[in-house]
Design a protein around this motif. Structure first.
Motif, short mmCIF file in Angstrom:
data_model
loop_
_atom_site.label_atom_id
_atom_site.label_comp_id
_atom_site.label_asym_id
_atom_site.label_seq_id
_atom_site.Cartn_x
_atom_site.Cartn_y
_atom_site.Cartn_z
N SER A 88 0.83 -1.03 -0.01
CA SER A 88 0.11 -0.15 -0.02
C SER A 88 0.74 1.32 0.06
O SER A 88 0.48 2.18 -0.73
CB SER A 88 -0.91 -0.13 1.16
N GLU B 26 0.73 4.13 -2.78
CA GLU B 26 0.67 5.61 -2.13
C GLU B 26 1.47 6.71 -2.79
O GLU B 26 1.20 8.00 -3.11
CB GLU B 26 0.83 5.81 -0.46
N HIS C 256 1.05 9.81 -5.05
CA HIS C 256 1.83 11.23 -4.62
C HIS C 256 2.50 11.79 -5.65
O HIS C 256 2.40 13.17 -6.11
CB HIS C 256 2.51 11.23 -3.23
N THR D 14 -7.55 3.81 1.52
CA THR D 14 -6.49 4.67 1.76
C THR D 14 -5.85 5.32 0.50
O THR D 14 -5.52 6.61 0.25
CB THR D 14 -5.23 3.88 2.36
N LEU D 15 -5.98 4.35 -0.66
CA LEU D 15 -5.54 4.62 -1.83
C LEU D 15 -6.53 6.01 -2.38
O LEU D 15 -6.03 6.95 -2.91
CB LEU D 15 -5.71 3.55 -3.03
N ALA E 194 -5.84 9.07 -0.94
CA ALA E 194 -4.11 9.70 -1.30
C ALA E 194 -4.42 10.63 -2.63
O ALA E 194 -3.55 11.48 -2.93
CB ALA E 194 -3.39 8.32 -1.44
N HIS F 172 -12.69 10.41 -2.94
CA HIS F 172 -11.95 10.88 -1.89
C HIS F 172 -13.26 11.28 -0.93
O HIS F 172 -14.18 11.75 -1.17
CB HIS F 172 -11.10 12.33 -2.22
#
Ligand SMILES: NC(=O)C1=CN([C@@H]2O[C@H](COP(=O)(O)OP(=O)(O)OC[C@H]3O[C@@H](n4cnc5c(N)ncnc54)[C@H](OP(=O)(O)O)[C@@H]3O)[C@@H](O)[C@H]2O)C=CC1
Ligand SMILES: Nc1nc(=O)c2c([nH]1)NC[C@@H]1CN(c3ccc(C(=O)N[C@@H](CCC(=O)O)C(=O)O)cc3)C=[N+]21
Length: 306
Positions: free
Chosen positions: A79, A83, A87, A112-113, A116, A127
């Motif tokens: 993960s 990420e 970014h 979580t992705l 990000a 998101h």
């Protein structure tokens, strides 16, 4: 009458073409002004439904004049590594939008992705900050499949105000956003899931029935109210009688079409509109990025600023 002429079929193709034609005009203008739109797809591991989707994204992006790039990662990636890659894309000014294809392998938390991805590049509206907008009736950048399904329901001409809508499936990417979009249109919405005691009892009350579960032929004719609109969102790969692979939805179309007034074919229903809306969302993201650019540099013309 041939099946393709049957007015009960709510076809996605013409709606998708309309949307893509508008995107194409916008993209050409943006490009001429120094802001070429670019969409990045992130795939982790292998899934048949994702392959179909990505193939169509590439084809339609090309048609619309949007650059498209697929980044494929092995199922063994961590993960943290993903990420970091996201970014990097957030920081790249050439990248307009990022879509993370679902599902991802079980060891990677998809949320979580999604969190990000910078909200300005979040072309699926997934998101947590973006998805909140649809609760506030700000609907211009909604999750693509949910928006596509609602777009097809509009094609029936039914008045959405007070319409009895039942949604089977409550995932955060399809079922839940459909519920919010339709609530904001004034529909009365019931959402069913695997713990619902009788999906059939709810489904039979629906003027409009949306199905997003991932189970071929889950919805049979006796679960549908005569005259209803049935929006089949499922995309399932199946091996057909001749041994070749084919795509089927979640609805037993052959029997349900005898009861329903409208039904979406699979393929050729929601799927093509989903792709078109992803491209439209990419242009919405670009215009938000341009507004920020203008506020920062005092000009909307990147070529002049550099
Ligand atoms: N056409 C398009 O553009 C798109 C199509 N799809 C397709 O739509 C389908 C659903 O996708 P997605 O929402 O991502 O899938 P998920 O697996 O995330 O969600 C499936 C949902 O169905 C519910 N469910 C499972 N079994 C039953 C049952 N027997 N009765 C009622 N509800 C049930 C689950 O409930 P619970 O969580 O409670 O178990 C869950 O809410 C898939 O076929 C997918 O390929 C997806 C995205 C886009
Ligand atoms: N983050 C994320 N968002 C999604 O929206 C998402 C996803 N992940 N993972 C996979 C599923 C599946 N999905 C499809 C969308 C369109 C077609 C599509 O274009 N179908 C056409 C073409 C079929 C064909 O070419 O055979 C049709 O139904 O007519 C297919 C599948 C989106 N999904």
């Amino acid at each position: 009458m041939s099946l393709s002429d049957d007015s009960r079929y709510l076809k996605g193709g013409p709606v998708a073409q309309r949307i893509i034609a508008a995107v194409r005009e916008d993209a050409a203008i943006a490009k001429a002004e120094g802001f070429p739109p670019k969409l990045i797809s992130i795939t982790v591991g292998d899934t048949a439904a994702v392959d179909v989707y990505v193939r169509n994204q590439r084809a339609k992006a090309q048609l619309a004049g949007i650059d498209f790039e697929e980044r494929r990662f092995p199922a063994t990636i961590t993960s943290g590594e993903l990420e970091a890659a996201i970014h990097g894309l957030n920081a790249d000014p050439r990248v307009t939008g990022i879509i993370i294809q679902r599902p991802v392998p079980a060891h990677i938390p998809v949320r979580t992705l999604q969190a990000a991805v910078h909200p300005l590049k979040d072309v699926e509206g997934m998101h947590p900050a973006s998805i909140g907008n649809i609760v506030y009736n700000q609907l211009d950048l909604a999750p693509c499949t949910a928006a596509a399904s609602v777009e097809l329901l509009r094609e029936t001409g039914l008045d959405l105000k007070g319409l009895e809508v039942v949604i089977v499936g409550h995932s955060e990417i399809v079922g839940k956003p459909i519920a919010f979009l339709l609530m904001s249109e004034g529909a009365t919405v019931t959402v069913c899931h695997h713990m619902t005691r009788s999906v059939a009892a709810h489904a039979r009350r629906a003027d409009a029935l949306f199905v997003a579960v991932g189970k071929p032929r889950l919805i049979k004719a006796d679960m549908v109210k005569p005259g209803a609109a049935v929006i089949d969102i499922g995309i399932n790969s199946e091996i057909g009688p001749d041994g070749s692979s084919r795509i089927v939805g979640d609805v037993d179309t052959e029997s349900v079409r005898e009861v329903a007034s409208w039904i979406t074919p699979v393929p050729g229903g929601v799927g093509p509109i989903t792709v078109a809306i992803l491209l439209r969302n990419t242009m919405v993201a670009l215009s938000r990025q341009r507004a920020l650019y203008e506020a920062t540099y005092g000009t909307a013309d990147r070529l002049a600023a550099e």
